[in-house]
Design a protein around this motif. Sequence first.
Motif, PDB file in Angstrom:
ATOM      1  N   GLN A 167       4.743  -4.145   8.741  1.00  0.00           N
ATOM      2  CA  GLN A 167       4.692  -2.861   8.027  1.00  0.00           C
ATOM      3  C   GLN A 167       4.061  -2.994   6.659  1.00  0.00           C
ATOM      4  O   GLN A 167       3.289  -2.141   6.236  1.00  0.00           O
ATOM      5  N   ARG A 170       4.696   0.816   2.120  1.00  0.00           N
ATOM      6  CA  ARG A 170       4.098   2.146   2.038  1.00  0.00           C
ATOM      7  C   ARG A 170       4.527   2.799   0.731  1.00  0.00           C
ATOM      8  O   ARG A 170       5.610   2.519   0.220  1.00  0.00           O
ATOM      9  N   HIS A 211      10.775  10.837   7.510  1.00  0.00           N
ATOM     10  CA  HIS A 211       9.784  11.839   7.107  1.00  0.00           C
ATOM     11  C   HIS A 211      10.393  12.954   6.260  1.00  0.00           C
ATOM     12  O   HIS A 211       9.939  13.208   5.137  1.00  0.00           O
ATOM     13  N   HIS A 274       0.511  -3.970  13.155  1.00  0.00           N
ATOM     14  CA  HIS A 274       0.229  -2.750  12.392  1.00  0.00           C
ATOM     15  C   HIS A 274      -1.274  -2.548  12.339  1.00  0.00           C
ATOM     16  O   HIS A 274      -2.030  -3.499  12.114  1.00  0.00           O
ATOM     17  N   ALA A 275      -1.706  -1.324  12.561  1.00  0.00           N
ATOM     18  CA  ALA A 275      -3.120  -0.973  12.441  1.00  0.00           C
ATOM     19  C   ALA A 275      -3.227   0.240  11.532  1.00  0.00           C
ATOM     20  O   ALA A 275      -2.581   1.266  11.778  1.00  0.00           O
ATOM     21  N   ALA A 276      -3.995   0.117  10.458  1.00  0.00           N
ATOM     22  CA  ALA A 276      -4.169   1.233   9.539  1.00  0.00           C
ATOM     23  C   ALA A 276      -4.955   2.357  10.210  1.00  0.00           C
ATOM     24  O   ALA A 276      -5.875   2.109  11.001  1.00  0.00           O
ATOM     25  N   SER A 277      -4.565   3.595   9.913  1.00  0.00           N
ATOM     26  CA  SER A 277      -5.269   4.734  10.491  1.00  0.00           C
ATOM     27  C   SER A 277      -6.695   4.798   9.967  1.00  0.00           C
ATOM     28  O   SER A 277      -6.968   4.484   8.803  1.00  0.00           O
ATOM     29  N   VAL A 278      -7.610   5.234  10.828  1.00  0.00           N
ATOM     30  CA  VAL A 278      -9.010   5.410  10.444  1.00  0.00           C
ATOM     31  C   VAL A 278      -9.239   6.898  10.192  1.00  0.00           C
ATOM     32  O   VAL A 278      -8.981   7.724  11.069  1.00  0.00           O
ATOM     33  N   PRO A 279      -9.679   7.263   8.973  1.00  0.00           N
ATOM     34  CA  PRO A 279      -9.909   8.686   8.693  1.00  0.00           C
ATOM     35  C   PRO A 279     -10.894   9.272   9.695  1.00  0.00           C
ATOM     36  O   PRO A 279     -11.892   8.634  10.052  1.00  0.00           O
ATOM     37  N   PRO A 280     -10.616  10.479  10.180  1.00  0.00           N
ATOM     38  CA  PRO A 280     -11.528  11.088  11.153  1.00  0.00           C
ATOM     39  C   PRO A 280     -12.875  11.414  10.519  1.00  0.00           C
ATOM     40  O   PRO A 280     -12.984  11.697   9.331  1.00  0.00           O
TER      41      PRO A 280
END
Length: 290
Positions: A167, A170, A211, A274-280
Amino acid sequence: MPALSEVLTALDALWPAERAEGWDAVGTVCGDPAAQVERVLFAVDPVQAIADEAVSLGADLLVTHHPLYLRGTTTVAASTVKGKVVHTLIRGGIALHVAHTNADTADPGVSDALAGALDLRITGPLVPDATDPHGRRGLGRICELPHPMTLAELTAHAAARLPATAQGIRAAGDPERVIRTLAVSGGSGDSLFDAVRAAGVDAFLTADLRHHPASEATQSVGAVPPALLDAAHWATEWPWCEQAAAQLDAVSDRHGWGLRTHVSRTVTDPWTAHAASVPPTPTHTTGAPR
């Protein structure tokens, strides 16, 4: 070498069972009080990998932060996950002792160890223990940073100083916000948001932030809400193992026991990748939306 009963008396003096929360399950899970103790292993979780490590080490006593049977059980059959842990320990002649919420609020406790790992100066407990005449025991700690850092810098600092997990750390808040004061609480801490706001600190570092509570905590009317740093649960509590081992070492030295204490480096955090999100990629459309 001391008997297990003597060592358990020392552990109960460090972390009295009566200071645990009513829902908690602390104390000795298995072990012969008359057995001799020479090696002690400290770990966060009483899982199979730790039980196997205790056997390989030749430990006589395993001390963990998390309970084995927090919600009780009707069986210790080796066909169950936790029952297998019990059987492994008993076959190896290894006792199991748990210090959980009674270690959270101790002086020093879990949050003291967390603050120490981050090089913070503690100014007091976040939620004081009303029964402590000295005002040092309690849940969480209010701290000052060694020097001001931006939230981004503090996040990187925490990631570098705490044990590595999938993790990482964050953060919620403006990355350029300057942080001077920080509240910390080892383990799950989103029940402490009211105390954090009342303390007026710039940020709060804990684990298991959900959340909705986190979203509400980062919004307020009037006062600037604290920034949040969310670390892995295991990572925020592992520093306690080193602190606890040192405390038992001191007791052993006073009594001339010659105990040999060890701290497990096995990562028992359940998350492994863990894989960081890729901005669309922005897309362009024509015409009005339907």
